[in-house]
Design an enzyme around this catalytic site. Structure first.
Site, mmCIF file in Angstrom:
data_model
loop_
_atom_site.group_PDB
_atom_site.id
_atom_site.type_symbol
_atom_site.label_atom_id
_atom_site.label_comp_id
_atom_site.label_asym_id
_atom_site.label_seq_id
_atom_site.Cartn_x
_atom_site.Cartn_y
_atom_site.Cartn_z
ATOM 1 N N GLU A 1 0.811 -1.221 0.000
ATOM 2 C CA GLU A 1 0.000 0.000 0.000
ATOM 3 C C GLU A 1 0.840 1.265 0.000
ATOM 4 O OE1 GLU A 1 -2.705 -3.198 1.656
ATOM 5 O OE2 GLU A 1 -0.600 -2.617 1.932
ATOM 6 N N HIS B 1 -12.156 -5.103 8.900
ATOM 7 C CA HIS B 1 -12.752 -4.925 7.579
ATOM 8 C C HIS B 1 -14.001 -4.048 7.655
ATOM 9 C CE1 HIS B 1 -10.297 -8.533 7.024
ATOM 10 N NE2 HIS B 1 -10.331 -8.307 5.720
#
Length: 660
Positions: free
Chosen positions: A400, A467
């Protein structure tokens, strides 16, 4: 120290000497100015000049270099005016950062130099992005980026090398191995003997050179650069050297065994090269003296120029304006209702915005994990790789930070990028790139970051703590970013198109639960929903609910269930948020409830409630109420998650506020 003259003409060898001598003499002057208090800090490169000078001279002028603290020779070899350099170090208005950042924390697009930040590692990934832009444009160029041996311990080092290797990017990763990361010696930094041992692990070539031999540095980088222009790929170069002064002057050198200074003094890059030129009959004693006097006069002239420049004058309006690059006029606004529409789901509207933006901006590149053939874990990008190809719709490694940094690198070369976080929760792995590199780049030295970060966010799917987070407040506290959060398909497309059109970094939050649960009319043609404008989705006169994202749907549901007459204001943009729209509804109804899915403490609702209290107090008939999720991590079990979310508490709060 052996110098290989090869076929270099005398004139070139003497030019290299001039370039090697210049940063040394500047540094000697800066150390005097530091003691006099005219500059506040200095990171000395004495003893390491051959690396910066040799490598810079080996590249073409239009090839980017990303230096660090000890690479003054990059700036001098690129002919950055001395007066402006000194103005930068003195914090003057005429410096590259207008007094906003110090020492070598700046870049110059004119000279193809990208400024570092203190975190050391992130610029490695920016180099990947610059090289990627060159590959996409079929430009035969290389990019050179520096790392220290200490900084190479950071995760950004691994990620940048891995991405460059996977994508075969023409980047020269040049590690200045001087044996110390500040005061920590190499044996406490890493276990491998040499950095060239790391190259094969990434599948890339690795070369070790004598970093104090300017001709060896020059010839090696020149050879590699010529090869990489024709056969793009990354190369790792380890330059062995030694730092003759402290990490910065205040730290001193007591932690270094003193015998090392005597040993490395014999390898001084300036003295050894100078002595070799004299021994070869290429430099006379007179010419040596004249060279030094000429450079010293250039330094004094530069200092005189810097002295005439004013110190920065505080101007809040200018400071705030310079956080952002000027956004261009956007396309058709949402007020134009004459165009044909089609009912689309939230997810389809986002995909439509991506597709039309790819058509509109040939320079736009999409990057993310599994976004190509697989279409992303939520299938938002499904089908796009078939239309636009893998060069523009790019699967990425799980890196990322490197991909976000590459987005800034693409911006340096004038491209746009969209980076998809697989889940908004995973943005933590790239947090530094966003809040310290993307957000601050334009304010610091005028380089915009034309990057959109898509953030699938929110709870309601029993996905647990990692999540399901609503983490928009992490970014609404970061000047330089823009943050948007659409609640419906129309705004999902319009805000995404606006975010991509905007030259600034935009965090685009999209609620996972809305992807396939809401539909609505969406114009078929390209359009933008203006960033910074709220929308009144329901009107009433009992109270006002200020919210965004999933909160809009909860507010509509509760208003129907309780039959309450209320304004429901959808902020749509969280940074900068629409203060006037909030003011209008607060002053109109006098009762305001701020609602969001994020946890209560420190959420955006606290900022909104405080602002309303300060600016609309005379019009309020009740305290401003906040409703949000519990101050816990997001639980997994459906019953626990339901209790975590604010819907039931919203019922109670609306009843309490209307009856206050």
């Amino acid at each position: 120290m052996p110098f290989d003259r090869a076929a270099y003409p005398t004139e070139q060898l003497l030019t290299i000497y001039q370039e090697l001598l210049k940063p040394r003499l500047i540094e000697e002057k800066m150390l005097i100015l530091l003691r006099q208090g005219k500059i506040s800090k200095w990171f000395s490169g004495i003893g390491q000049e051959a690396i910066a000078v040799g490598s810079t001279l080996a590249l073409n002028a239009d090839e980017y270099i990303l230096p660090l603290h000890r690479n003054l020779g990059v700036f001098t070899a690129r002919r950055v005016p001395m007066g402006r350099l000194f103005a930068q170090w003195e914090g003057k208005e005429g410096g590259f950062t207008k007094g906003r950042d110090r020492s070598f924390h700046f870049g110059s697009r004119e000279h193809h130099i990208v400024g570092m930040i203190s975190h050391l590692g992130p610029q490695l990934a920016v180099a990947d992005g610059i090289a990627l832009a060159d590959v996409l444009d079929e430009q035969k160029r290389v990019t050179l980026v520096y790392s220290g041996d200490g900084g190479a311990s950071e995760g950004d080092f691994h990620e940048a090398l891995n991405v460059a290797a996977v994508w075969q990017l023409p980047v020269i990763f040049l590690i200045e191995n001087n044996g110390y990361g500040l005061s920590t010696p190499s044996n406490e930094q890493f276990r491998c003997k040499n950095f060239i041992d790391k190259g094969p692990a990434y599948g890339i070539e690795a070369v070790q050179i004598d970093g104090n031999n300017v001709l060896e540095v020059y010839s090696t980088i020149q050879r590699l650069a010529e090869d990489l222009r024709q056969n793009p790929r990354p190369v790792l170069v380890e330059a062995l050297t030694f730092r003759m002064r402290g990490h910065e002057e205040a730290s001193g050198t007591k932690y270094v065994p003193q015998e090392l200074f005597a040993e490395w003094a014999q390898k001084d890059p300036v003295a050894t090269y100078e002595q070799w030129l004299i021994s070869e009959g290429l430099l006379s004693e007179t010419a040596r003296h004249q060279s030094r006097e000429k450079i010293k006069e250039e330094i004094e002239q530069g200092l005189r120029e810097a002295d005439t420049l004013p110190a920065p004058t505080p101007d809040a309006t200018r400071e705030l304006a310079d956080m952002y690059a000027e956004a261009p006029e956007q396309g058709r606004s949402l007020s134009d209702d004459s165009q044909p529409t089609t009912d689309k789901r939230y997810v389809d509207a986002i995909r439509d915005g991506l597709r039309q933006s790819l058509e509109r901006y040939p320079e736009l590149v999409l990057m993310g994990q599994d976004i190509a053939e697989y279409g992303g874990v939520f299938k938002v990008t499904e089908g796009l790789v078939g239309e636009f190809g893998k060069a523009r719709v790019r699967n990425t490694p799980l890196c990322e930070s490197a991909i976000l940094g590459a987005g800034l690198g693409l911006s340096v070369r004038g491209k746009k990028s969209m980076v998809e976080m697989q889940f908004a929760d995973f943005v933590t792995c790239g947090f530094n790139q966003i809040v310290n590199n993307l957000a601050k780049s334009h304010y610091r030295w005028g380089q915009n970051a034309d990057v959109v970060v898509r953030m699938p966010t929110g709870a309601g799917t029993a996905a647990g703590p990692f999540h399901s987070q609503s983490n928009e407040a992490w970014f609404t506290h970061t000047p330089g970013l823009k943050v948007v959060f659409p609640s419906n398909p129309h705004d999902a497309k319009g805000l995404l198109c606006a975010a991509i059109a905007d030259p600034n970094p935009v965090m685009y939050f999209e609620h996972k639960l809305l992807y396939r649960s809401v539909s609505g009319p969406v114009p078929d043609a390209y359009y933008t929903t203006p960033i910074g404008q709220a929308a009144l989705v329901r009107e009433g006169n009992e109270l006002s609910i200020v919210t965004y994202g999933m909160g809009v749907h909860w507010a509509l549901q509760v208003a129907e269930e309780l039959n309450v007459s209320c304004d429901i204001l959808d902020l749509r943009t969280l940074l900068p948020w629409d203060q006037e729209a909030v003011r209008r509804t607060a002053e109109k109804n006098g009762r305001v409830l701020v609602l969001h899915e994020d946890t209560l403490a420190g959420g955006l609702g606290a900022e909104l409630a405080a602002w309303i209290g300060e600016n609309c107090f005379e019009h309020l008939d009740a305290p401003v109420h906040r409703v949000a999720s519990l101050d816990t991590a997001v639980p997994f079990a459906p019953a626990l998650e339901k209790d975590f979310l604010p819907l039931q508490r919203l019922h109670d709060a609306v009843e309490k506020l209307r009856n206050y």
